[in-house]
Every structure is written in structure tokens, then in C-alpha cells.
Design a protein around this motif. Structure first.
Motif, PDB file in Angstrom:
ATOM      1  N   GLU A 104       0.831  -1.207   0.000  1.00  0.00           N
ATOM      2  CA  GLU A 104       0.000   0.000   0.000  1.00  0.00           C
ATOM      3  C   GLU A 104       0.863   1.254   0.000  1.00  0.00           C
ATOM      4  O   GLU A 104       0.611   2.202  -0.738  1.00  0.00           O
ATOM      5  CB  GLU A 104      -0.927  -0.012   1.218  1.00  0.00           C
ATOM      6  N   ARG A 105       1.921   1.234   0.838  1.00  0.00           N
ATOM      7  CA  ARG A 105       2.834   2.387   0.866  1.00  0.00           C
ATOM      8  C   ARG A 105       3.538   2.546  -0.477  1.00  0.00           C
ATOM      9  O   ARG A 105       3.736   3.664  -0.960  1.00  0.00           O
ATOM     10  CB  ARG A 105       3.862   2.210   1.986  1.00  0.00           C
ATOM     11  N   LEU A 106       3.908   1.400  -1.100  1.00  0.00           N
ATOM     12  CA  LEU A 106       4.576   1.452  -2.395  1.00  0.00           C
ATOM     13  C   LEU A 106       3.656   2.044  -3.455  1.00  0.00           C
ATOM     14  O   LEU A 106       4.089   2.848  -4.296  1.00  0.00           O
ATOM     15  CB  LEU A 106       5.032   0.051  -2.805  1.00  0.00           C
ATOM     16  N   MET A 107       2.369   1.660  -3.403  1.00  0.00           N
ATOM     17  CA  MET A 107       1.409   2.214  -4.356  1.00  0.00           C
ATOM     18  C   MET A 107       1.287   3.729  -4.190  1.00  0.00           C
ATOM     19  O   MET A 107       1.207   4.464  -5.179  1.00  0.00           O
ATOM     20  CB  MET A 107       0.045   1.551  -4.168  1.00  0.00           C
ATOM     21  N   LYS A 108       1.304   4.198  -2.933  1.00  0.00           N
ATOM     22  CA  LYS A 108       1.205   5.632  -2.695  1.00  0.00           C
ATOM     23  C   LYS A 108       2.447   6.349  -3.226  1.00  0.00           C
ATOM     24  O   LYS A 108       2.348   7.434  -3.805  1.00  0.00           O
ATOM     25  CB  LYS A 108       1.025   5.896  -1.203  1.00  0.00           C
ATOM     26  N   VAL A 109       3.621   5.722  -2.998  1.00  0.00           N
ATOM     27  CA  VAL A 109       4.868   6.320  -3.496  1.00  0.00           C
ATOM     28  C   VAL A 109       4.847   6.376  -5.017  1.00  0.00           C
ATOM     29  O   VAL A 109       5.216   7.388  -5.625  1.00  0.00           O
ATOM     30  CB  VAL A 109       6.083   5.522  -2.998  1.00  0.00           C
ATOM     31  N   ARG A 110       4.424   5.268  -5.647  1.00  0.00           N
ATOM     32  CA  ARG A 110       4.365   5.245  -7.115  1.00  0.00           C
ATOM     33  C   ARG A 110       3.378   6.266  -7.644  1.00  0.00           C
ATOM     34  O   ARG A 110       3.634   6.929  -8.655  1.00  0.00           O
ATOM     35  CB  ARG A 110       3.983   3.846  -7.584  1.00  0.00           C
ATOM     36  N   SER A 111       2.233   6.382  -6.954  1.00  0.00           N
ATOM     37  CA  SER A 111       1.238   7.363  -7.382  1.00  0.00           C
ATOM     38  C   SER A 111       1.796   8.777  -7.296  1.00  0.00           C
ATOM     39  O   SER A 111       1.617   9.588  -8.216  1.00  0.00           O
ATOM     40  CB  SER A 111      -0.018   7.228  -6.516  1.00  0.00           C
ATOM     41  N   ALA A 112       2.502   9.061  -6.183  1.00  0.00           N
ATOM     42  CA  ALA A 112       3.108  10.390  -6.034  1.00  0.00           C
ATOM     43  C   ALA A 112       4.193  10.613  -7.083  1.00  0.00           C
ATOM     44  O   ALA A 112       4.320  11.710  -7.644  1.00  0.00           O
ATOM     45  CB  ALA A 112       3.692  10.529  -4.628  1.00  0.00           C
ATOM     46  N   ARG A 113       4.964   9.555  -7.364  1.00  0.00           N
ATOM     47  CA  ARG A 113       6.009   9.669  -8.388  1.00  0.00           C
ATOM     48  C   ARG A 113       5.399   9.947  -9.757  1.00  0.00           C
ATOM     49  O   ARG A 113       5.858  10.827 -10.492  1.00  0.00           O
ATOM     50  CB  ARG A 113       6.821   8.379  -8.446  1.00  0.00           C
ATOM     51  N   ASP A 114       4.335   9.186 -10.110  1.00  0.00           N
ATOM     52  CA  ASP A 114       3.700   9.371 -11.415  1.00  0.00           C
ATOM     53  C   ASP A 114       3.089  10.765 -11.533  1.00  0.00           C
ATOM     54  O   ASP A 114       3.151  11.388 -12.602  1.00  0.00           O
ATOM     55  CB  ASP A 114       2.627   8.302 -11.635  1.00  0.00           C
ATOM     56  N   ARG A 115       2.489  11.243 -10.433  1.00  0.00           N
ATOM     57  CA  ARG A 115       1.906  12.587 -10.448  1.00  0.00           C
ATOM     58  C   ARG A 115       2.996  13.628 -10.657  1.00  0.00           C
ATOM     59  O   ARG A 115       2.828  14.578 -11.432  1.00  0.00           O
ATOM     60  CB  ARG A 115       1.152  12.844  -9.148  1.00  0.00           C
ATOM     61  N   ALA A 116       4.137  13.435  -9.958  1.00  0.00           N
ATOM     62  CA  ALA A 116       5.254  14.372 -10.118  1.00  0.00           C
ATOM     63  C   ALA A 116       5.788  14.346 -11.548  1.00  0.00           C
ATOM     64  O   ALA A 116       6.128  15.399 -12.114  1.00  0.00           O
ATOM     65  CB  ALA A 116       6.362  14.029  -9.121  1.00  0.00           C
ATOM     66  N   ARG A 117       5.850  13.148 -12.150  1.00  0.00           N
ATOM     67  CA  ARG A 117       6.313  13.047 -13.533  1.00  0.00           C
ATOM     68  C   ARG A 117       5.372  13.754 -14.485  1.00  0.00           C
ATOM     69  O   ARG A 117       5.798  14.444 -15.419  1.00  0.00           O
ATOM     70  CB  ARG A 117       6.463  11.579 -13.922  1.00  0.00           C
ATOM     71  N   ARG A 118       4.050  13.564 -14.255  1.00  0.00           N
ATOM     72  CA  ARG A 118       3.070  14.228 -15.118  1.00  0.00           C
ATOM     73  C   ARG A 118       3.203  15.745 -15.009  1.00  0.00           C
ATOM     74  O   ARG A 118       3.169  16.456 -16.018  1.00  0.00           O
ATOM     75  CB  ARG A 118       1.650  13.789 -14.748  1.00  0.00           C
ATOM     76  N   GLU A 119       3.323  16.208 -13.773  1.00  0.00           N
ATOM     77  CA  GLU A 119       3.458  17.649 -13.570  1.00  0.00           C
ATOM     78  C   GLU A 119       4.734  18.168 -14.214  1.00  0.00           C
ATOM     79  O   GLU A 119       4.754  19.253 -14.812  1.00  0.00           O
ATOM     80  CB  GLU A 119       3.436  17.958 -12.069  1.00  0.00           C
ATOM     81  N   ARG A 120       5.824  17.383 -14.114  1.00  0.00           N
ATOM     82  CA  ARG A 120       7.081  17.783 -14.742  1.00  0.00           C
ATOM     83  C   ARG A 120       6.936  17.831 -16.258  1.00  0.00           C
ATOM     84  O   ARG A 120       7.363  18.798 -16.916  1.00  0.00           O
ATOM     85  CB  ARG A 120       8.177  16.787 -14.371  1.00  0.00           C
ATOM     86  N   ASP A 121       6.316  16.767 -16.848  1.00  0.00           N
ATOM     87  CA  ASP A 121       6.142  16.722 -18.300  1.00  0.00           C
ATOM     88  C   ASP A 121       5.250  17.857 -18.789  1.00  0.00           C
ATOM     89  O   ASP A 121       5.505  18.460 -19.838  1.00  0.00           O
ATOM     90  CB  ASP A 121       5.567  15.374 -18.729  1.00  0.00           C
ATOM     91  N   GLU A 122       4.187  18.146 -18.029  1.00  0.00           N
ATOM     92  CA  GLU A 122       3.299  19.238 -18.401  1.00  0.00           C
ATOM     93  C   GLU A 122       4.039  20.577 -18.343  1.00  0.00           C
ATOM     94  O   GLU A 122       3.861  21.442 -19.202  1.00  0.00           O
ATOM     95  CB  GLU A 122       2.083  19.251 -17.469  1.00  0.00           C
ATOM     96  N   ALA A 123       4.877  20.719 -17.302  1.00  0.00           N
ATOM     97  CA  ALA A 123       5.654  21.957 -17.179  1.00  0.00           C
ATOM     98  C   ALA A 123       6.634  22.096 -18.336  1.00  0.00           C
ATOM     99  O   ALA A 123       6.818  23.190 -18.900  1.00  0.00           O
ATOM    100  CB  ALA A 123       6.386  21.981 -15.838  1.00  0.00           C
ATOM    101  N   ARG A 124       7.283  20.979 -18.721  1.00  0.00           N
ATOM    102  CA  ARG A 124       8.208  21.018 -19.849  1.00  0.00           C
ATOM    103  C   ARG A 124       7.482  21.341 -21.143  1.00  0.00           C
ATOM    104  O   ARG A 124       7.973  22.129 -21.965  1.00  0.00           O
ATOM    105  CB  ARG A 124       8.911  19.661 -19.974  1.00  0.00           C
ATOM    106  N   ALA A 125       6.320  20.722 -21.325  1.00  0.00           N
ATOM    107  CA  ALA A 125       5.557  20.977 -22.539  1.00  0.00           C
ATOM    108  C   ALA A 125       5.125  22.436 -22.611  1.00  0.00           C
ATOM    109  O   ALA A 125       5.187  23.081 -23.668  1.00  0.00           O
ATOM    110  CB  ALA A 125       4.333  20.054 -22.599  1.00  0.00           C
ATOM    111  N   ALA A 126       4.697  22.964 -21.465  1.00  0.00           N
ATOM    112  CA  ALA A 126       4.294  24.371 -21.436  1.00  0.00           C
ATOM    113  C   ALA A 126       5.483  25.282 -21.729  1.00  0.00           C
ATOM    114  O   ALA A 126       5.371  26.278 -22.472  1.00  0.00           O
ATOM    115  CB  ALA A 126       3.692  24.698 -20.068  1.00  0.00           C
TER     116      ALA A 126
END
Length: 356
Positions: free
Chosen positions: A312-334
Motif C-alpha cells: 500500500e505504501r509502495l502504491m502511494k509512493v508510485r502514485s506520487a512519483r507518477d503525479r510528479a512526472r506528469r506535472e514535470r512533463d506538463e511543465a516542460r511541454a508548457a
């Protein structure tokens, strides 16, 4: 170490809110005055405790704090908890570490605790698991025994409790239990000692012992039975499984709202308790192959629970990591889009200048 254990006992409770009563702190209080506004209560005062444990290598007399209240009256009779602390009550939290298993009348004791708590107060418990201590050969406590002790008005451990404890106790540690070692068959108390202790009990002395052998599932079952009978004024908020390598479990009981209709409050509490019980590991013994026990069922269940928590903790970490990646990619695209827009604007301006 003490702070880590206190955190396990307290759970989500905030001891800074309201006042706290700790029952039976002996030489190792869970709650210190630096942590909370705390009072201490025991069977006798500090001098009596020091005298009782004189020569006991497990108890440092210098660490025994002054007791604000004690149950033994000057005439030798024993008061209830509610009587002893009445002038100072109520409390937001009552803490009891390795106490409930010693209480002669646990049903009366729970009612006393409820009486000295605020309307939304909590009882925080640390309880030894009989499977990982000297109680390993004893049968679990039953609701019939609990109710009978209350009906008998036990103020000291009964003959039944004294005999069950001292006849069945063995030298057996949590380390040995978790290592898979079989408990010894020979008791740790000679029969002559048992007879002397029983004689003292029958003469009216307080012979301290484990009155109630418990496990997480056994405790949950007792609370469910007592709620069903309408005999207890607590809802169970938390019961933990005994951690691998440890010998105690933890529970949080919340006082039922007395303004509510009792049957409805008890039914709601039982429903919540059913969910807690279903999440606890199965405590039935694992099958044996000849005389050799395979991996004990409670060990497997506890490890499975820890694995589930880790996943469960790993899923939360992965979810936070994926969210951070999405935000990073969106920021780069912008940023890329902004750079492209700036570049297009620059080309346009240069073109207009050349045309001039």
C-alpha cells in the motif's frame, strides 16, 4: 525506544489535549509530565511499591514515580479506580500498559474507566499476547469468566485466577516463541509455592497474577460479547496485531456517547468492531507435519499484513512519483510551447523589419 513504544500505544491520540491518567506505571511510565498533564494511580503508594519490589532486578526503585492516588485504603480494604480518583476526574485519556490482564474484575474496571473519562475520552491499552509469554499454556479468557468475576465482586484475583496463573506459567519469551521454539512443559512455580500463594489468596491477600490471558482476537471477541450483552460502555476504535518479534498488542477504546440510545450505540460499535476483527490475522494454529510445526499461522498472517501494508505504501509512493512526472512533463511541454511561441514571435518581428 520508550518514545517509539509510547507512539504504538497512543496511536492517533493527542495526549496534549486534556488531562491524562496512567494506571500502574511502576518504574516505566508510558506518559511523563513532559509529554502530558498526567496523574498516576496504583494499588499502593510509592513507598508500598518500593517495598513490594525490593530485590526485584526487573524494577529500578529510583524510577518509580510518586503516585497521586492508590486503591488500598488505610484499613487495608481496596477501593475501585473511580473511587480513588473521583476528586480529580474527569480525564481525556486513560493509559494502561500491561494492566488490564491483572484486573480482578475487568468488567467493573472498564465501567470505572468510563466513569472517569470525559464524554469522548479514550482508554489506551498495551496488552501482553498470551502466545508469546509465560501464559502460553493457559486457555484464553472467556466472557463467562469475565461476567462471573463481576457478579462475585472480585476486588482481588480469585482462587481460579491464582491457580490458573501459577500452575500453568512457564519460562518462555517472545524471542523463543517467534523463533519457533516449543514452550517448556514444566511449570516455573513449584507446587509448594502454588499452595502457599493459594493460602494467601484465601486469607484475603492481594496475590498479583495474570487474571485474563488475551490475544488480539480473544480481546476483540470479549468486547463484542460484552457489547452484545449491553455490559460495556466503550466502542473499539483500534486493535493491532502483535508485531513479529514482539509480545504485546495495542487497543484504543472510545467511551460511548451516553446521550445516545444505548442499544443503537452498541450496535454501531459492534459493526465497527466486526470490521476490525476481520482485518486481524487468524490465530488458529497451522497444521503440523509429524512433530514439526510448519510456519505458524500467526507468523504467516502477520508477515502477510506487513507485506500488504508495504504494498500500500509502495502504491502511494508510485502514485506520487507518477503525479510528479506528469506535472514535470506538463511543465516542460508548457515551457516548450512558450519557447516556440516566443520563437515564432521573434521570426515574425524580424520578417517585418526585413520587408521594410
Amino acid at each position: 525506544m520508550r518514545a517509539a513504544r509510547r507512539a504504538r500505544i497512543v496511536g492517533d491520540a493527542d495526549l496534549r489535549q486534556g488531562r491524562c491518567l496512567e494506571i500502574g506505571p511502576l518504574a516505566n511510565p508510558v506518559v511523563s509530565p513532559e509529554v502530558a498533564d498526567v496523574r498516576y494511580v496504583d494499588v499502593v503508594d510509592r513507598a508500598g511499591l518500593v517495598a513490594h519490589y525490593d530485590g526485584d532486578p526487573a524494577v529500578d526503585p529510583d524510577e518509580i514515580p510518586e503516585q497521586h492516588f492508590w486503591l488500598t485504603r488505610p484499613d487495608g480494604t481496596v477501593s475501585t479506580l473511580a473511587e480513588a480518583v473521583a476528586a480529580d476526574a474527569p480525564y481525556q485519556h486513560v493509559v494502561a500498559s500491561h494492566v488490564i490482564e491483572h484486573v480482578p474484575d475487568v468488567l467493573g474496571w472498564l465501567r470505572d474507566v468510563a466513569e472517569v473519562l470525559t464524554h469522548d475520552g479514550a482508554l489506551l491499552l498495551a496488552v501482553p499476547d498470551r502466545r508469546y509469554c509465560f501464559d502460553v499454556h493457559r486457555a484464553p479468557a472467556t466472557v463467562g469468566q469475565v461476567v462471573q468475576a463481576h457478579l462475585d465482586g472480585d476486588r482481588t484475583p480469585s482462587a481460579r485466577a491464582v491457580l490458573d496463573h501459577f500452575m500453568r506459567a512457564v519460562d518462555y519469551s517472545a524471542e523463543q516463541a517467534w523463533a519457533g521454539e516449543q514452550p517448556p512443559t514444566e511449570g516455573s512455580h513449584p507446587l509448594d509455592d502454588v499452595r502457599r500463594l493459594l493460602a494467601r489468596q484465601r486469607a484475603g491477600e492481594y496475590v498479583d497474577c495474570h487474571v485474563w490471558p488475551l490475544t488480539p482476537q480473544v480481546f476483540a471477541g470479549l468486547m463484542d460479547d460484552l457489547l452484545a450483552l449491553g455490559e460495556v460502555g466503550f466502542a473499539v476504535e483500534r486493535i493491532t496485531a502483535t508485531r513479529v518479534g514482539d509480545q504485546e498488542f495495542y487497543a484504543t477504546l472510545r467511551r460511548l456517547d451516553r446521550r445516545r440510545e444505548p442499544a443503537a450505540a452498541a450496535a454501531e460499535a459492534r459493526s465497527a468492531l466486526a470490521r476490525i476483527r476481520s482485518a486481524l490475522p487468524d490465530e488458529s494454529p497451522s497444521p503440523r507435519s509429524g512433530d514439526t510445526e510448519l510456519v505458524p499461522a500467526h507468523v504467516v498472517a502477520d508477515l502477510e499484513q506487513q507485506l500488504a501494508e508495504t504494498r500500500e505504501r509502495l502504491m502511494k509512493v508510485r502514485s506520487a512519483r507518477d503525479r510528479a512526472r506528469r506535472e514535470r512533463d506538463e511543465a516542460r511541454a508548457a515551457a516548450t510551447a512558450a519557447e516556440a511561441a516566443d520563437g515564432a514571435g521573434l521570426v515574425g518581428r524580424l520578417g517585418r523589419r526585413l520587408r521594410r
